[in-house]
Design a protein around this motif. Sequence first.
Motif, PDB file in Angstrom:
ATOM      1  N   ILE A 145      26.618  68.903  64.882  1.00 60.79           N
ATOM      2  CA  ILE A 145      27.434  68.398  63.774  1.00 60.79           C
ATOM      3  C   ILE A 145      27.992  67.035  64.167  1.00 60.79           C
ATOM      4  N   PHE A 146      27.504  66.000  63.508  1.00 60.17           N
ATOM      5  CA  PHE A 146      27.940  64.632  63.830  1.00 60.17           C
ATOM      6  C   PHE A 146      28.952  64.102  62.818  1.00 60.17           C
ATOM      7  N   ASP A 147      29.098  64.806  61.712  1.00 56.91           N
ATOM      8  CA  ASP A 147      30.016  64.351  60.664  1.00 56.91           C
ATOM      9  C   ASP A 147      30.447  65.575  59.849  1.00 56.91           C
ATOM     10  N   ALA A 148      31.602  65.430  59.168  1.00 58.27           N
ATOM     11  CA  ALA A 148      32.198  66.622  58.537  1.00 58.27           C
ATOM     12  C   ALA A 148      31.299  67.264  57.483  1.00 58.27           C
ATOM     13  N   GLY A 174      32.338  60.923  67.965  1.00 55.51           N
ATOM     14  CA  GLY A 174      32.517  59.596  68.549  1.00 55.51           C
ATOM     15  C   GLY A 174      31.260  58.753  68.568  1.00 55.51           C
ATOM     16  N   VAL A 175      30.163  59.249  67.977  1.00 55.19           N
ATOM     17  CA  VAL A 175      28.959  58.410  67.829  1.00 55.19           C
ATOM     18  C   VAL A 175      29.309  57.289  66.842  1.00 55.19           C
ATOM     19  N   ALA A 202      31.202  67.870  72.126  1.00 57.00           N
ATOM     20  CA  ALA A 202      30.687  66.807  72.992  1.00 57.00           C
ATOM     21  C   ALA A 202      31.366  65.521  72.548  1.00 57.00           C
ATOM     22  N   GLY A 203      32.295  65.027  73.360  1.00 53.47           N
ATOM     23  CA  GLY A 203      32.971  63.771  73.026  1.00 53.47           C
ATOM     24  C   GLY A 203      32.174  62.611  73.605  1.00 53.47           C
ATOM     25  N   ILE A 204      31.935  61.603  72.799  1.00 56.77           N
ATOM     26  CA  ILE A 204      31.166  60.449  73.266  1.00 56.77           C
ATOM     27  C   ILE A 204      32.101  59.445  73.958  1.00 56.77           C
ATOM     28  N   GLY A 205      31.655  58.942  75.116  1.00 56.71           N
ATOM     29  CA  GLY A 205      32.391  57.892  75.826  1.00 56.71           C
ATOM     30  C   GLY A 205      33.813  58.321  76.160  1.00 56.71           C
ATOM     31  N   LYS A 206      34.764  57.492  75.743  1.00 57.10           N
ATOM     32  CA  LYS A 206      36.164  57.728  76.109  1.00 57.10           C
ATOM     33  C   LYS A 206      36.729  59.011  75.492  1.00 57.10           C
TER      34      LYS A 206
END
Length: 276
Positions: A145-148, A174-175, A202-206
């Motif tokens: 799931i990348f977006d709501a 965070g993509v 899965a949090g991207i980067g910071k």
Amino acid sequence: METAPLIITCAPIGAELTKEDTPYLPVTPDELAEAAVNAVEAGAAIVHLHVRDENGRASQRVDIFSEVTEKILARCDCIVQYSTGGAAGTPLGDRLAPLSLEPEMATLSMGTINFGAEVFENTETTIQAIATAMKSHHVFAELEIFDAGMLDSVARLRKQHWFPERYHVDFVLGVPGGLGGDLRNLMFLRDRLPRAATWSVAGIGKYQLPLTAHAIAMGGHVRVGFEDNIYFRKGELATSNACLVKRVVRMAAILDRAVASPAEARRIIGLPGRPG
Ligand code: KMH
Ligand code: ZN
């Protein structure tokens, strides 16, 4: 109700990074297997796998997936989860190819997003084609799931019986082009899941570190690894995937949360287990 042990997924490479981004990136089959086994020994139960060809380019080649999987499973009993996303722009046929190896688990991305400067295309036809291939190869899906709005697609397709009632999602936050890594986004997504579903973040980067901390406290599960984040802290590269996993294990201990073995992860998610 007692909180389930924490399932840690390690995503050691992804499709986008090169050794120029981090010299610690495992790329060859031997390097990838070594990184995966080290991550499992550090506490990961699931390895989210992408592979590279001889030139270091992202690939969905069956022979490379097979080689890396054999090397991993010869040394540990983790859940190997194949990517069906590949890289943005990978043709559908290539994305489906490794499913013929019947991995225990694979990803299924639930919609199209901008992915940095590219488009990661997942039309409903694509989603249904991947879900169909997974069913015929007996592969358990992790719904990405990348977006709501992708959760609405999950609910709609679930009603049409594309997934079992007890499904597992991974919120990838965070993509650039997808939903951001703000904690409120995670709370919103988690609150919209049915009780039977399990979730990971899965949090991207910071975003990796704060979202990991919150997911541990919220009773969810987490994914770490170079695919999502190559830094240990601001300005300091992580020297291995295992050191990112080890930090999650330390965080879980502080928050009094047990870490799931692969066998416990199978039970929590509802995987039937490896034959034999
Ligand atoms: N590399 C991204 C464009 C997956 O593994 O299924 C897609 C991705 C998702 O990594
Ligand atoms: Zn991936």
